[in-house]
Structure formats: structure tokens, C-alpha cells
Design a protein around this motif. Structure first.
Motif, PDB file in Angstrom:
ATOM      1  N   LYS A 109     -19.431  15.450 -11.439  1.00 12.47           N
ATOM      2  CA  LYS A 109     -18.724  16.636 -11.951  1.00 12.47           C
ATOM      3  C   LYS A 109     -17.206  16.547 -11.749  1.00 12.47           C
ATOM      4  O   LYS A 109     -16.577  17.438 -11.187  1.00 12.47           O
ATOM      5  CB  LYS A 109     -19.270  17.914 -11.300  1.00 12.47           C
ATOM      6  N   TYR A 110     -16.648  15.435 -12.182  1.00 13.89           N
ATOM      7  CA  TYR A 110     -15.207  15.238 -12.058  1.00 13.89           C
ATOM      8  C   TYR A 110     -14.463  15.692 -13.323  1.00 13.89           C
ATOM      9  O   TYR A 110     -13.289  15.393 -13.474  1.00 13.89           O
ATOM     10  CB  TYR A 110     -14.894  13.754 -11.830  1.00 13.89           C
ATOM     11  N   LYS A 117     -12.970  18.109 -14.378  1.00 18.41           N
ATOM     12  CA  LYS A 117     -11.678  18.805 -14.312  1.00 18.41           C
ATOM     13  C   LYS A 117     -10.542  17.859 -13.934  1.00 18.41           C
ATOM     14  O   LYS A 117      -9.374  18.237 -13.977  1.00 18.41           O
ATOM     15  CB  LYS A 117     -11.754  19.980 -13.340  1.00 18.41           C
ATOM     16  N   GLU A 119      -4.788  13.007  -6.333  1.00 14.94           N
ATOM     17  CA  GLU A 119      -6.052  12.397  -5.908  1.00 14.94           C
ATOM     18  C   GLU A 119      -5.950  10.882  -5.894  1.00 14.94           C
ATOM     19  O   GLU A 119      -6.462  10.228  -4.985  1.00 14.94           O
ATOM     20  CB  GLU A 119      -7.187  12.818  -6.847  1.00 14.94           C
ATOM     21  N   VAL A 141      -4.196   9.764  -2.793  1.00 16.29           N
ATOM     22  CA  VAL A 141      -5.011   9.842  -1.581  1.00 16.29           C
ATOM     23  C   VAL A 141      -6.045   8.728  -1.575  1.00 16.29           C
ATOM     24  O   VAL A 141      -6.128   7.938  -0.647  1.00 16.29           O
ATOM     25  CB  VAL A 141      -5.678  11.227  -1.494  1.00 16.29           C
ATOM     26  N   VAL A 142      -6.870   8.674  -2.611  1.00 20.47           N
ATOM     27  CA  VAL A 142      -7.831   7.584  -2.753  1.00 20.47           C
ATOM     28  C   VAL A 142      -7.708   7.095  -4.173  1.00 20.47           C
ATOM     29  O   VAL A 142      -7.720   7.891  -5.097  1.00 20.47           O
ATOM     30  CB  VAL A 142      -9.276   8.072  -2.520  1.00 20.47           C
ATOM     31  N   SER A 188     -12.552  12.405  -0.816  1.00 22.67           N
ATOM     32  CA  SER A 188     -11.395  13.102  -1.372  1.00 22.67           C
ATOM     33  C   SER A 188     -11.661  14.008  -2.570  1.00 22.67           C
ATOM     34  O   SER A 188     -11.506  15.210  -2.433  1.00 22.67           O
ATOM     35  CB  SER A 188     -10.292  12.127  -1.702  1.00 22.67           C
ATOM     36  N   PRO A 189     -12.042  13.510  -3.743  1.00 26.37           N
ATOM     37  CA  PRO A 189     -12.098  14.555  -4.771  1.00 26.37           C
ATOM     38  C   PRO A 189     -13.361  15.409  -4.639  1.00 26.37           C
ATOM     39  O   PRO A 189     -13.339  16.584  -4.938  1.00 26.37           O
ATOM     40  CB  PRO A 189     -12.107  13.782  -6.086  1.00 26.37           C
ATOM     41  N   ASP A 190     -14.444  14.819  -4.112  1.00 25.72           N
ATOM     42  CA  ASP A 190     -15.732  15.516  -4.119  1.00 25.72           C
ATOM     43  C   ASP A 190     -15.690  16.858  -3.402  1.00 25.72           C
ATOM     44  O   ASP A 190     -16.187  17.856  -3.904  1.00 25.72           O
ATOM     45  CB  ASP A 190     -16.798  14.641  -3.465  1.00 25.72           C
ATOM     46  N   MET A 226     -13.372  18.771  -2.909  1.00 30.88           N
ATOM     47  CA  MET A 226     -12.469  19.739  -3.522  1.00 30.88           C
ATOM     48  C   MET A 226     -13.021  20.299  -4.837  1.00 30.88           C
ATOM     49  O   MET A 226     -12.699  21.413  -5.230  1.00 30.88           O
ATOM     50  CB  MET A 226     -11.146  19.032  -3.769  1.00 30.88           C
ATOM     51  N   MET A 227     -13.847  19.497  -5.512  1.00 29.80           N
ATOM     52  CA  MET A 227     -14.209  19.819  -6.893  1.00 29.80           C
ATOM     53  C   MET A 227     -14.818  21.220  -7.090  1.00 29.80           C
ATOM     54  O   MET A 227     -14.393  21.928  -8.007  1.00 29.80           O
ATOM     55  CB  MET A 227     -15.126  18.741  -7.486  1.00 29.80           C
ATOM     56  N   TYR A 279     -12.085  23.712  -6.988  1.00 28.25           N
ATOM     57  CA  TYR A 279     -11.142  23.463  -8.078  1.00 28.25           C
ATOM     58  C   TYR A 279     -11.737  23.935  -9.398  1.00 28.25           C
ATOM     59  O   TYR A 279     -11.053  24.555 -10.220  1.00 28.25           O
ATOM     60  CB  TYR A 279     -10.825  21.971  -8.096  1.00 28.25           C
ATOM     61  N   TYR A 317      -7.053  27.052  -6.044  1.00 29.21           N
ATOM     62  CA  TYR A 317      -7.614  26.659  -4.761  1.00 29.21           C
ATOM     63  C   TYR A 317      -7.303  25.214  -4.402  1.00 29.21           C
ATOM     64  O   TYR A 317      -7.331  24.842  -3.235  1.00 29.21           O
ATOM     65  CB  TYR A 317      -9.126  26.888  -4.748  1.00 29.21           C
ATOM     66  N   CYS A 318      -6.994  24.375  -5.415  1.00 31.27           N
ATOM     67  CA  CYS A 318      -6.737  22.992  -5.047  1.00 31.27           C
ATOM     68  C   CYS A 318      -5.422  22.860  -4.289  1.00 31.27           C
ATOM     69  O   CYS A 318      -5.216  21.885  -3.585  1.00 31.27           O
ATOM     70  CB  CYS A 318      -6.804  22.067  -6.251  1.00 31.27           C
TER      71      CYS A 318
END
Lengths: 717, 717
Positions: free
Chosen positions: A577-578, A580, A595, A598-599, B232-234, B236-237, B240, B246-247
Motif C-alpha cells: 500500500k505504497y 501515496k 523517504e 532515509v531508506v 521507514s515507509p511502512d 508511516m503509510m 499518511y 500526519y507525515c
């Protein structure tokens, strides 16, 4: 003195003040010496003019939020509004440039690449705007290709010296980094070749089912990503599952390419940085010395054997350079400059003026408490004294620390319980009482002095929390509508209140103060990152816009499963669910770049076409170089701060003077920026009598002749 | 001289040699001065004894490979073999300790924590072995809980000085790091609290479908992992996706906790490291000085006004200390020590001996080529001269660079084509011809001199490739069975051959040499990592063994889908096929820890019980501290190397001497370890006449009195 040498002397004074001003702020703007030019120069440096410039740079950069693809569409005038605003910004920039051209000699103006850069950017942007407008009228969708140029204004206006220096320093490092980078790439290519031979014919499959390590270019990309450790176990697993020993290959690869090469990168960048910084700082120090001597020569009067500057001339000068410092502060500076009270300042002391003006002096006025003046009887009565000694007692701090801890527990508990909701009011009242008691005990002007960071922080948080809580309650009782935004703010403020507890522990306070001290360097770094992010997100937006779409959680279209892009069907990207994480507007682009910083999550890169990989790799390289630099800068800065604390330990005593019942103290013994520190260190190396090389020579100093054994110029004293 | 003062003088010489030996290798082993003790000391330091100790330490550590759960089960004696070997190792360690006790005075021996540590470890391991054996006989499965103690032997035997020092330096940093860490944890807790309040009531779901941010402890863990940027992104998703704003919360969090706190950590570690290292180095330098002066006092003879050491005494001493250096090298050392050729060495020169012995001297013997001696007519004939000048020509190198590039292309092409297979033979022949030509042209002993790294590398790769290729072809033609292992080796060797091209480019060679130079420091770091990995993997094995199972690709059991652990059903862990990342034996554990070092991939931690998280967090903290230290060390080392290159530029000339037709040159101007460099720098600060403080004082030096203004001891000269 001033009255009987009016026009010429006044002019000399103005010009000298301009020199001192330049020396104080480490600026190097050669200006013409005509009265008009000097007056224009003052106007140019006026804070309102500088603030206006920054404001319009900010507006120009912020335009990306409203331009297509917009985060917020402007309600009026539609799509032409942004173009109009941009033209306005360009006009302002042009005006600023024209103003500068009036101040500086023509020959210098046209030699400066900064000015040329700004002019070309303005011109190019105008052309782009016209072409875009023309295309729009004929209903063709054009690309605003000049937008990545916008950060040039931020970099090139004279006020952004720090950012420009950081950029220059990165540019200086590039040649040496390039060699290490080539060797690194060679290593990656070699390992990829090995991987191709070892795993290519094994018929292995990745988790997603595609063939594993069969295409050389794909291997190179995967191995590069492995260096960033973003695809760490995944890229290894098929080979590892196949045979135990193959993971040795990946371990050796990571050790060599991630750790060893990183060390070498770090060392090269650091060395180079040090070499060039030393040179820059030396230039600045010589420049400052020269400016101060020129100012001195304008004002000097022969007295006995040596030239001096008379006391009232000196006072007028300081008043011109720093109009906002208090009379007592000025008296203090004079006392330091004219130690023997001869009524004049000699050359050596005069040269130090630029540094003296830079020292932040806090005037501690030993006021009486206003209540003591208005109601002395009440304020000094026994119960009042009792309250005051109670507030001053250590137990008072401890009591509030305990209250904060209890508050933390209450915050963590469930909000829906009405008793806990009431407890919130109790805590808020307790905090307000604390502040009122402190204001009652301590003198309000001292309590809110400029260096009392924690008092300011505390009071503003409490007042904001009070307002937000009242607002929230009012909204709830009136409209039954519980505003989420206000509630969120209330939550954040409540938690922020807890930070106060840090202040009670000495060691933590020291660390926090250090953090606050490195903020200016952090901000410079922030400016740099902003520039890089801006350029990359505009470019990314133009390339990737619309490739990945986000559908809100409650939609039922099948597109939502693969982010509106059939190529993403069943990909890890869509499954995680990326959706966005896209480049559909500037805010999203910024977040994706964040992002990536960061990674280096390149899942996104893999789904679009091959050329996109180039974009991501370029971004990664640029950001790695910048972060390495920043780490070094901060490490170095903190490191030097610790050292200089010891070195300057004795100095505080000498500059702390009592004068006419006022107490002065130097606000911070620590240097706020690396520059200031290094400059200071270098200045200690120049003999006080030396004037340094001439201006042209200063500008052409190269880092290789960092230590001229026999300084050529010695015509000072 | 030596002949007419036999027994006592001989004894003095032996003892002096022991002192010089200690000074040369920076050792500090106080030994008794009886003849027997000195002889035992020599035996103790003999290379064979040291090698044996290291061998048994290695065997002891390697036992984990064969113990249950074994990577390889030993075929004979079954499960008792490892216990027997371990007892043998313990006996050897005990013997070494007893030997050491004979050398050193009893009082010193029992004060040294190293010895106590070793003794306790031996005892504890024995008890554990007995208990384990007894349980085994009564068929109860016990835990070998003493195994994590094994690295103690690696750390505490006197030979591992470097590793011990690194450990001590980490231990010294801990108190200061703790405060920063506490503040960091406070920040994580605060942000987690904020996250709980902001997202807890939103009914959000993670990708896996579980509730998002509702349990405080889970939030803290997730936020901690976010600092390592692994999730990292997980993480937050969901927030977000819910709202754009919120991000910002996560961005602020990452900036503060990852970047800013990392900077502070770095600065604290660096400062502390520098402070303590300086002290250690100072101790070492004083110790060396003192040992050399004691050796001098044993051998001194009054000659005129001052004490000296006679030339033949000196020669005997050097022969004893360094028996393997050549006579000409010894002559060179004497020439440096006795510059005026007075037949004796004075105190100042004598003290320098320890450093002189440490300088690696390469004897360039200007031999004639053997062919020139055996067949002078043929070797000096016109065609031969022509070949030799051709090989020496730059074009020869370029030609082979081109051949290497073509070879690279051929390697990347498909192996199955028979023509390409033949081309391989052509390339191999070309490389062999190159080496033969070079051997024909250059003198073989010079070509294979100790510092000719690239020649050695080249030749060994080519010979290995030749053997492997022949073996591969032979195997294929005889058995039709194409050995995968041999083929893999052939592939790797073929690619490694390409590395040679680096040597042709000057800048690359410089970087490569730097890399080779920092290897010793890297190895120390490797030892440190080994110790940490060993302890954590033994502990991890005991806790997590069997929790996750790997099934080979072709199994059809349903267990394979969730790694044999029902709790892993539908988890990302199982879906990404991470099953082989388990703790089922020591090799797997090492690989998992390696992956955790690279990216803190905590997917594994989430599936086992809560306490497991503690294990992963602890490991992460330890490894971060170590990596920060290593980065600093390497950066610093490389940095100083660059600087010292300039500083010592002039020195090479002075030590390069021509003596009896031999050419000497100092092998490397650069220092191989930080220690050597720093020691050298500090020694330059001690006046050559000063003897330094007494032994007891040296051992009790604290980092705070780093610069004693008035040295108390000045009784030297």
C-alpha cells in the motif's frame, strides 16, 4: 570633533561604518565611495530590504504548491495567478540587482558570477513564462522547464552566504570524490559480473517470481541498491536458499562496498573539506583585517607618535554600525577598546571592534520587582516572603517534576473517562499557578530575558494549551462538532509540556543547550537540502506525474489495488500500500524524496521505466555526499565546542565587567558556527600588527599555499 | 667485550634484550630478573608459542560449528568429541597461564584482572562441561550456558592487545553515552505518547490488518525501529493515507532522532575516544622510554663524561631482539645510532632503538638477472634487448589493459558458445605470457619482493586460474560431471584477474594502497565484531533455536509456507521467503546478525514473543556504538595519514642510506595503525632527555591530567 569637520568628515564616518559593518558580518561587497553610493549601501543592507528579498524568494519557491499539479488550487484568477506572482517576484529580484549595481563599482559587478547567474535565471524564466503562456492560449500543454532554476535565487543573493559556502565546499570536494566513486563503481561492476557468472545459470527465481540475476544491467542496479542496504536480505535470499556458501559473496560485497568505501569517502571528504575551509577562513580573516584598517585610516588622527581614533568619532561610528545597542553596552565596548582611558582608541584595539560587536552581551539589569515598587508592604510581608522562599526552594522544582510524571501517566490513559478529562483541567491549572508563582517571585523582565529559553518555551506552551483547550471545550459545547485539528493540537501541546522535565537534570540541560547551539549549522544544512529537494522534486514531478495514483481507503474501484497503474499489479509496491508515495504534486514529491533519503526504497524505481533508475541513483549520490558533509560538520563543531570551552575558560572573567551598577556577561562562551570558531582560531595565528596581503591577493589565495613561510606584505605597523 | 664478563654480563644482555623487545612491541609484562625467568620469558614470546595459543583460541571458538545444533556433525566419537576438544583447549590455556605465572612476579600476576578472568572462565567452563555431561548421561537436555564466555580467551590473552584496547575505549565511553542515550529514549517515549494520542483512536489498520498504534509498548518499539530506518515507509503509510499532515510528525521524528541524535552520539564518542586515547598513548610512550632506559642502564659503560653502550654489546643485543634481520640491516641501524662512528651508542640514540626496529626496511639488492649470469650472450643479444625494452615500454601496460577490457566483455558473454570457451584459453595464455615476459625482463627476486603486492596478487591469481581451469576441463572430459564448486572458483578467479587494471591508474593505486594500509585497523575491528557476534549468536541460538524452519525449494509440505511456525502464517516474513533467516545453527545466526547489522530488519523480532525484541534492540545498540567507533577510527586514521605524509616528506631522504652497495628504503612513510601514529606524535612532545614518571605513576595516569605543566620526574639526563 564631529561638528567642526562636517561634510567630509561625516562622509568618512559613514564610509568607515560601512567597512566596519562588512567586517562584522564577514561580507565582501566592494562599494563605491561616493556619498550617494554609501547611502544606497546602507539602504541595501537595511533589515527590511533583506527581509523583503527573503520573503519574495520564499514566495517564488512556494509557487510550486499552487502551480499545476497543485496541492491547493488558487480560488481566484485560476491558473494565471501563479504566473502573475512569479513575474512580480522576478521584478523584485531585478530591482534588488539594480540596487546592488548602484552600490558596487561597475567592473566588479560584471565580474561576479552571482550577478550573471541571477540575470540569466530571470531572463530564462521570463522566456519560459512567455512560451508557456503562448502555448496555453493555443491550448497546448507545455512544460514549465525553468522551475528547477528557482533555487538559484536562494543561493545567489548575497544574504545566503552560508549556503553558498557549503555549495562551494561540495564543489571543491568533487574532483577527489570522483576518483573514489569511480573505484567504487568499478568494484560494483566487478561484483555484478561475478554475480552474473555465479547465479545467472542457476534458474533461480526472486520472491516475485521473475528470473534472478540474469540481466547484467539489472544486477548492477540491484548491487548498487544493496550498497544502500535498502534491499538487504531480499536480494540475497534466492542465492542463500540455493546454497549456504553464496551468502559469503554478499557479505564480502557489503563489507567492501558499504563499510570500507564509506570510510574512504568520509576520509576524502573530510580532508578536502578541511583543506578548503582553512583557506576560506584565512581569506575571511584577512579581509576583515583589511576592512578594519581601511576604516581606521579614514578616521585616524595623529596623536603623539601614533595614529589613533578619537573617542567621540569612535562613538559615532559604533552608533552608525550598530544603532540598536544600548548606551551602557557602548560604554563597555569603549572601556575595553580604550583600556587606559586616554580618550582615544589605537589601531590594535580599533581592529578588534568587529569582533567585539559580534559578542552577544546580555545586560542583566538588577531591577526591583514591580510589585516591590507598587505595593512594598504587601510584597515584603511575612506570607509573601514565605511564598517567595518556597518557590525558590529546590523542593518546588521536584514537586513539579513529580506532577509532570503523574501527568504523563494520565495522558497515556484513556481520554474517554470523564474523570481523566477533568484531571487535565487540574494539571493545566497547576502549571498556570506555577508560572504565576514564578513571576511573583522573580523579576518578570529577567524571567523573560532573551537567553531564558526554557521560561519562554514553558510559558508559550502553557498559554497555547490553555487557549486550545478552552477553544476545544467551547466548540464541543456549542456545535457538538469536535474539531479534530484543535484536538490534535491540544494533544501535541500536552505532550510537549512534559519536555520541561529535561531542564531539571543538569546533564540533559547541557546536551539540550548544545543541540540549540548547533541549530544555525543545522539550518544551513536545511537550506542546502531544500535546494536539492526542490530541484529533484520539480524534475521528478515532470517525469513521473500521474504514473502512480492514490485512492482513498473507502473506494471500491479495482484500480486501487494496483495504484491505477496496471504495471503494478501484484507488485510488492502495491501490496505494501505504497500508492501515496507518488510524484503527483510537490508535497508528495518532497515526502517521497524524504523517504528515499532515509531508506533508499527503490521499489518505486523498479516499476517505472529503466531511465527512472538514473534519477533515483543520482538523487542518492547527491544526498549521501551532503549527509556525509553534514555529519562531519556537526561532529567537528560539537568537538571544537568542547575544546574551546576549556581554552576560553579564563576569558569570561576578563570580559565580565561591572559598569555603572549594570552587570554584563557574555551570553555564550561557545561558538555558534564552525566558521566563527575557525576564524577565531586562525586570527589568533595572524600577528596583531600584520595587515595581510592585498585584496586581489586575498581573493586569489589557493589552498595549497596555506602556510606562506614569508608573508610578502608587512607594510602595516 | 662480551667474552670477558661472561655469565653476569650475558644475563644482563638477555634481560636488556627482553626490555627492548617489550618496548618494541609496546608490551608491558613485568618479568622477574632471575636467569630462569628471563629464559622462560623468551620462550613465552616465541612465535610458535603465540601461534599455538591463537590456534587453540580459534579451535575453541570454532567448536560452536560442531556442537549441537551443529552445522557439520563430527563423524567419529559423536557428541563427546567436542567436549574432549574443549577440555584440551582449556588445558592449553591453563598451561599458558602457568607459564606466564613463572615469568612475572607473583604479586603482579594476582593483581592483573586478565589472569583472574581467564582462570574463572576456565573453571566455569569446566563446571559447565561436567554438569552438561552428567545431565547427558541421565538423558536430560542441558544448556551449555558457558559458551558465550569463550571470547574472553580471545580478549584476555596478552597477544590481543589491540582488541583489548578497543574494548577498554568503548567501556570508557559508556558513562557519557548513557546520558545521550537516556535523552534519546526520552524523546522516543515522548513521540510515542504523541503518536498514541494522535493515531490511537482513528481505527486505522496496518498493511497486515492489525490495529495501528493502539498499544503504547508496541508504538515505542515501532518508533525505535523507525530510528534505524528499517521500517521507514511502512510504519508511516496508514497515518499518511489517512491525512496528509500526519507525515510531518514522522518527518520531524526522523530528523530529530535519527540525524540530530546521531550527530550528538558521534560527537560524544569522538571526544571521549580522543581524551582517553591520548592518555593511553602517553602511558605507552612513557613505558617504552622507561624500558629502554632500563635496558640502557644494564649495558652502560662509562666512557669519558657520559655513559654509553659499546658497539659489540649493542650488536649482540640487536641480534637477540631481532634474530631475523639481515647483517646489512643491522649495520644500517648501527650507522644511524652511532652517527659519528665512535664505536659506541649514547643514551639518546639507544632509546630510539625500539622505534628503529619497528621501521620496516626493504633491502633492495641490485642483483643481476640470473639469465644474465648464466647465459650472458643470449640475454644481451639484440632480440633479447628488444624484448626487454618492449616489456618496459608503457605501451606494454596499455596493451594488456585493452586485453583485460576485451576479456571483461567475453566473460559477460554467454559461456555456452564454444568459441567463447576457447577464447578463455587464449586469454589465460596471454596472461601467462605476460608474467613470463616480466620475469624475463625484471630480476625475479625484485619482482617478487615483499612490497610488490600487485605482482604477488597477479601471479597467484593466474596460477590458481590455470590450475582450476585445467582441473575443470579434466573433470568434465573424464567424468562428464561438471563440478559446480570448481566452476564457481574458475568464474571468480576470472573476474578477479580484471582487478589488475586498477594498478595502471595512478590515483586508483593510491586509494588501493591506502585501503591496504588500513587493513590492520580493520582487522582489530573485525576481532571486536567477532566477539560481539559470537556472544549474541550463541545466546540467540539458545533462545530462538527451532522457532523458524527452512524447507528446501522442492518440498511440498504446507509447513514450508509459514516456515514451520503457525504464528508466521500470512506474515510478511514468510511471504518474503525469509525462512532461512533463523537461529538454528551458528552459521545461520551469524548471517542473521550480519543482516541485522546492515538493516535492522526486525520482521523476525515481531513474530516471536515480546522479550525477543529486547535481544534485537540490545544487539542494535551494541553494534551501532561499535560502528560509530570504527568509522571514527578509520576516518581519523586516513586523515592523519594524509597529514603525516606531508610532515614526514623530508624524512625519507635522511633514512635512505647507501651502504656497501646495498640500497635501503623505508617501506612506507605512512603509519599502519592509529596507535603507531599517535604514539609517534606524542613522543615528539616528550623532550628526548626526559625519563618520564615512574612505572606506578604511569599505570595510574588519568586522562584529566593530560598535560602536566611541571613534570615531577626529571632525573634522567
Amino acid at each position: 570633533m564631529l561638528e567642526h569637520c562636517c561634510p567630509l568628515c561625516q562622509q568618512g564616518l559613514l564610509q568607515a561604518a560601512a567597512y566596519v559593518y562588512d567586517a562584522q558580518y564577514n561580507r565582501n561587497i566592494p562599494f563605491e565611495t561616493s556619498p550617494k553610493a554609501v547611502r544606497l549601501y546602507y539602504l541595501y543592507n537595511h533589515w527590511s530590504m533583506q527581509a523583503a528579498t527573503y520573503f519574495f524568494i520564499f514566495v517564488d519557491l512556494a509557487l510550486a504548491l499552487f502551480e499545476e499539479p497543485a496541492v491547493y488550487l488558487l480560488p481566484f484568477l485560476g491558473k494565471y495567478a501563479t504566473s502573475l506572482v512569479e513575474v512580480l517576484c522576478l521584478l523584485v529580484f531585478f530591482g534588488r540587482l539594480v540596487h546592488f549595481a548602484q552600490v558596487t563599482p561597475r567592473s566588479v559587478f560584471w565580474k561576479d558570477t552571482k550577478n550573471i547567474c541571477i540575470m540569466i535565471s530571470i531572463l530564462v524564466t521570463l522566456i519560459d513564462l512567455i512560451v508557456y503562456g503562448a502555448l496555453r492560449i493555443s491550448a497546448i500543454r507545455g512544460i514549465r522547464w525553468s522551475r528547477p532554476l528557482r533555487p538559484i535565487f536562494l543561493i545567489n543573493f548575497a544574504e545566503s552566504r552560508q549556503i553558498r559556502r557549503a555549495f562551494r565546499s561540495i564543489r571543491n570536494t568533487l574532483p577527489e570524490i570522483t576518483y573514489v566513486f569511480l573505484l567504487f563503481m568499478f568494484s560494483v561492476l566487478m561484483f555484478s559480473l561475478m554475480a552474473l557468472k555465479l547465479f545467472g545459470d542457476r534458474n533461480l527465481k526472486t520472491v516475485e517470481g521473475s528470473p534472478y540475476f540474469t540481466n547484467y544491467l539489472e544486477i548492477v542496479f540491484n548491487m548498487y541498491v544493496l550498497v544502500t542496504t535498502a534491499n538487504s536480505p531480499d536480494v540475497m535470499m534466492p542465492a542463500y536458499d540455493f546454497s549456504w556458501w553464496y551468502c559469503l559473496f554478499f557479505i564480502v560485497y557489503v563489507i567492501i562496498n558499504t563499510y570500507i568505501f564509506m570510510s574512504v569517502f568520509l576520509a576524502v571528504v573530510y580532508n578536502n573539506y578541511r583543506k578548503h575551509l582553512k583557506n576560506e577562513i584565512r581569506k575571511l580573516a584577512y579581509m576583515k583585517r583589511r576592512k578594519m584598517i581601511e576604516a581606521f585610516n579614514l578616521l585616524k588622527v595623529k596623536e603623539g607618535a601614533e595614529f589613533v581614533v578619537k573617542e567621540d568619532q569612535w562613538k559615532h561610528l559604533v552608533k552608525l554600525v550598530a544603532p540598536d545597542i544600548s548606551t551602557s553596552h557602548r560604554e563597555l565596548l569603549l572601556r575595553i577598546s580604550d583600556e587606559e582611558q586616554k580618550g582615544c582608541v589605537d589601531k590594535k584595539s580599533f581592529v578588534r571592534l568587529a569582533d567585539l560587536l559580534n559578542i552577544q552581551v546580555i545586560t542583566i539589569k538588577l531591577h526591583s520587582h514591580p510589585l516591590d515598587i507598587w505595593f512594598p508592604h504587601v510584597y515584603n510581608s511575612t506570607p509573601s516572603l514565605c511564598i517567595r522562599s518556597m518557590v525558590r526552594h529546590k523542593g518546588f522544582v521536584w514537586m513539579y517534576d513529580v506532577i509532570i510524571l503523574i501527568n504523563a501517566v494520565f495522558i497515556a490513559l484513556d481520554e474517554k473517562n470523564p474523570y481523566i478529562s477533568y484531571a487535565e483541567w487540574v494539571f493545566l491549572c497547576l502549571y498556570i499557578v506555577e508560572i504565576l508563582l514564578k513571576l511573583y517571585t522573580y523579576e518578570p523582565r529577567n524571567f523573560f530575558a532573551r537567553n531564558q529559553f526554557w521560561n519562554w518555551f514553558d510559558t508559550s506552551i502553557i498559554i497555547a494549551a490553555l487557549i486550545a483547550t478552552v477553544l476545544n471545550t467551547a466548540l464541543r459545547s456549542v456545535t457538538i462538532y469536535n474539531s479534530q485539528q484543535v484536538l490534535d493540537i491540544v494533544f501535541i501541546l500536552r505532550v510537549l509540556r512534559l519536555i520541561r522535565i529535561i531542564d531539571s537534570i543538569q546533564r540533559f540541560r547541557v546536551i539540550m543547550n548544545t543541540l540549540i547551539n548547533i541549530m544555525p549549522t543545522m539550518l544551513t544544512f536545511g537550506g542546502l537540502v531544500l535546494v536539492v529537494y526542490y530541484i529533484f522534486s520539480i524534475v521528478g514531478m515532470e517525469i513521473f506525474q500521474g504514473k502512480v495514483k492514490f485512492f482513498a481507503g473507502n473506494t471500491t474501484t479495482p484500480h486501487a489495488l494496483y495504484c491505477g497503474n496496471p504495471a503494478l499489479k501484484d507488485s510488492t509496491f502495491a501490496r505494501a500500500k505504497y500508492c501515496k508515495n507518488n510524484f503527483n504534486n510537490i508535497a508528495s514529491s518532497f515526502i517521497v524524496l524524504m523517504e528515499l533519503t532515509v531508506v533508499n526504497q527503490c521499489g518505486f524505481a523498479l516499476v517505472t521505466h529503466q531511465a527512472a533508475k538514473l534519477y533515483f541513483i543520482t538523487f542518492h549520490i547527491v544526498i549521501v555526499i551532503m549527509i556525509i558533509k553534514d555529519e562531519l560538520l556537526n561532529g567537528k563543531l560539537l568537538d571544537n565546542m568542547e575544546t574551546s570551552e576549556n581554552d576560553l575558560g579564563g576569558e569570561e572573567g576578563t570580559t565580565k565587567k561591572k559598569l555603572k551598577g549594570l552587570m554584563f556577561k557574555i551570553a555564550s562562551k561557545r561558538y555558534r558556527t564552525v566558521d566563527a570558531l575557525l576564524q577565531r582560531m586562525f586570527e589568533a595565528e595572524i600577528p596583531p600588527e600584520e595587515e595581510g596581503p592585498s585584496l586581489d591577493e586575498i581573493l586569489n589565495l589557493s589552498p595549497n599555499d596555506a602556510y606562506p613561510k614569508n608573508p610578502v606584505f608587512d607594510n602595516a605597523a
